[in-house]
Structure formats: structure tokens, C-alpha cells
Design a protein around this motif. Structure first.
Motif, PDB file in Angstrom:
ATOM      1  N   TRP A  79       2.891  -7.069  -0.427  1.00 44.66           N
ATOM      2  CA  TRP A  79       3.164  -5.850   0.336  1.00 44.66           C
ATOM      3  C   TRP A  79       2.281  -4.700  -0.122  1.00 44.66           C
ATOM      4  O   TRP A  79       1.711  -3.976   0.705  1.00 44.66           O
ATOM      5  N   ASP A  80       2.161  -4.510  -1.429  1.00 50.16           N
ATOM      6  CA  ASP A  80       1.376  -3.387  -1.941  1.00 50.16           C
ATOM      7  C   ASP A  80      -0.121  -3.619  -1.793  1.00 50.16           C
ATOM      8  O   ASP A  80      -0.902  -2.666  -1.866  1.00 50.16           O
ATOM      9  N   GLY A  82      -1.476  -4.805   0.922  1.00 51.35           N
ATOM     10  CA  GLY A  82      -1.825  -4.704   2.334  1.00 51.35           C
ATOM     11  C   GLY A  82      -1.519  -5.927   3.156  1.00 51.35           C
ATOM     12  O   GLY A  82      -1.875  -5.994   4.340  1.00 51.35           O
ATOM     13  N   PHE A 109       7.784  -0.981   2.049  1.00 52.09           N
ATOM     14  CA  PHE A 109       6.436  -0.419   2.149  1.00 52.09           C
ATOM     15  C   PHE A 109       5.690  -1.046   3.328  1.00 52.09           C
ATOM     16  O   PHE A 109       5.015  -0.356   4.092  1.00 52.09           O
ATOM     17  N   GLY A 110       5.832  -2.364   3.472  1.00 52.30           N
ATOM     18  CA  GLY A 110       5.202  -3.047   4.592  1.00 52.30           C
ATOM     19  C   GLY A 110       5.729  -2.569   5.923  1.00 52.30           C
ATOM     20  O   GLY A 110       4.961  -2.349   6.872  1.00 52.30           O
ATOM     21  N   ARG A 113       4.356   0.902   6.606  1.00 48.80           N
ATOM     22  CA  ARG A 113       2.965   0.805   7.046  1.00 48.80           C
ATOM     23  C   ARG A 113       2.878   0.374   8.510  1.00 48.80           C
ATOM     24  O   ARG A 113       1.973   0.791   9.246  1.00 48.80           O
ATOM     25  N   TYR A 129       6.668   6.575  -3.196  1.00 48.81           N
ATOM     26  CA  TYR A 129       6.140   5.223  -3.007  1.00 48.81           C
ATOM     27  C   TYR A 129       5.844   4.962  -1.532  1.00 48.81           C
ATOM     28  O   TYR A 129       4.744   4.517  -1.172  1.00 48.81           O
ATOM     29  N   LEU A 130       6.795   5.256  -0.665  1.00 50.27           N
ATOM     30  CA  LEU A 130       6.580   5.035   0.758  1.00 50.27           C
ATOM     31  C   LEU A 130       5.545   5.999   1.337  1.00 50.27           C
ATOM     32  O   LEU A 130       4.808   5.635   2.257  1.00 50.27           O
ATOM     33  N   SER A 133       2.048   4.890   1.904  1.00 53.08           N
ATOM     34  CA  SER A 133       1.726   4.005   3.034  1.00 53.08           C
ATOM     35  C   SER A 133       1.077   4.770   4.180  1.00 53.08           C
ATOM     36  O   SER A 133       0.522   4.166   5.099  1.00 53.08           O
ATOM     37  N   TYR A 135       2.840   6.561   6.271  1.00 56.97           N
ATOM     38  CA  TYR A 135       3.740   6.490   7.422  1.00 56.97           C
ATOM     39  C   TYR A 135       4.222   7.865   7.859  1.00 56.97           C
ATOM     40  O   TYR A 135       4.038   8.866   7.154  1.00 56.97           O
TER      41      TYR A 135
END
Length: 202
Positions: A79-80, A82, A109-110, A113, A129-130, A133, A135
């Protein structure tokens, strides 16, 4: 029997969905066991973060929301870095079809994104953390151990118990008081709450 699909990939954090899988599979506090099916990019075995070897049952490309009652997405290194697009696409299909998706740790996170957290309340390891991304859902971030909003359940890596309880409640498998008791027993070590869990299926 209802079906829960869990995504598996190398390094998936096996403890994160552990409580949820145990409760779905056994139905010990809900009275409703689920068939638990693993899905992956390929049918090649994957190795969890804890070193367990898991052989997938099905391909994520073939996953049909109409044949499922829940999609579970645990954290993992992909996830981190990509990765995970096939699972984000599956989550989008599930949510569009009104089938719940439960994501924890890196999987949030995915989904961020992929734009799936922009319009729903959610949580994760941390808001910062998010934010990395890129977002657009930062204003919907909630400081809580687990959050459920319109079929999407999210949690951080420190909340496997709360993740399980929130998902079971979102599925209609437990009442709010049972959720509280579950979190008290398995999250806080409060043995006095165990009777409430037992009464739920009595």
C-alpha cells in the motif's frame, strides 16, 4: 451461509484482521458463521508479515460483489509503495454495489489514494499518514479507533479489536451493547463484560 472475502498479499499484517476473521468464521458471539474466502492477484501462495504461508482461494479480478457480503483489506507493504490498485478497484465495486468494505492500516492509504475516503468519515493510523496520499478527504478524518460510514469501515494498525467490533456491528451481526462488551473483553481485558457477550447468542 454469508461470505466474507479477505484480500491477501505478501507481508499482509496477519494480526490486523485476526479478531474479525475469528468471529466471522465461528459466529461464536453472533450465531451466524461466515464462509471466509481469500482473494489475491494470482493463485500463488503469499507470506504474511508473521511468516504464515497462505494459498489464495480466488482471484480478485473475478470477485463479484453480488457473491459476497464483505471485503476485508488488511495492511501490507504494497500500500505504501503505491500498489494494490486491483484491490482498490474491487473496493470501489463493492461500495458502489452496497456491499461493505473493511480496511485497516495501510489499506486505508490505498483507499485514500483511490478517492474512496473523500466523501466518507474514516480513520487510520494518523491524519498525517493519509494526507501523504494527496487525497481530498482530510476534513472527514475522525480521531477514533474505528469508524464506519455508509458501508466503509476503517481502522488504524493499533485497533484490531475495535476494527472487528465495528465491522460486525456494521454488518448487523451485533448490537451496540455487544460491541461495547467485545471491546471491553478483548481490548481492555475486562472479564466482567464477558457475560454480555455470552448473552448475545443465548
Amino acid at each position: 451461509m454469508p461470505t466474507a472475502h479477505i484480500a491477501v498479499y505478501d507481508t499482509f499484517a496477519d494480526w490486523e484482521p485476526g479478531h474479525l476473521l475469528a468471529e466471522l468464521r465461528t459466529g461464536r458471539f453472533t450465531g451466524c458463521p461466515f464462509d471466509v474466502v481469500t482473494v489475491a492477484d494470482t493463485l500463488d501462495p503469499v507470506t504474511t508479515m508473521g511468516g504464515l504461508r497462505v494459498v489464495p482461494d480466488a482471484l480478485v479480478a473475478d470477485l463479484d460483489p453480488a457473491a459476497s457480503d464483505l471485503l476485508i483489506l488488511p495492511g501490507a507493504e504494497l500500500w505504501d509503495s503505491g500498489g494494490g490498485d486491483a484491490f482498490v478497484d474491487a473496493a470501489r465495486r463493492f461500495l458502489d454495489a452496497g456491499v461493505p468494505v473493511a480496511a485497516i492500516c495501510g489499506a486505508t492509504f490505498g483507499l485514500a489514494r483511490g478517492g474512496l475516503l473523500d466523501a466518507r468519515d474514516h480513520t487510520s493510523a494518523a491524519a498525517e499518514y493519509l494526507a501523504a496520499s494527496g487525497y481530498g478527504g482530510g476534513d472527514r478524518y475522525v480521531e477514533a479507533r474505528a469508524v464506519a460510514d455508509r458501508g466503509l469501515i476503517t481502522a488504524g494498525p493499533d485497533a484490531p479489536v475495535q476494527f472487528a467490533a465495528a465491522t460486525l456491528e456494521a454488518l448487523g451481526q451485533i448490537a451496540p451493547q455487544t460491541r461495547s462488551a467485545y471491546e471491553a473483553v478483548f481490548g481492555d481485558g475486562d472479564a466482567a463484560a464477558y457475560g454480555t457477550l455470552m448473552a448475545a447468542t443465548a
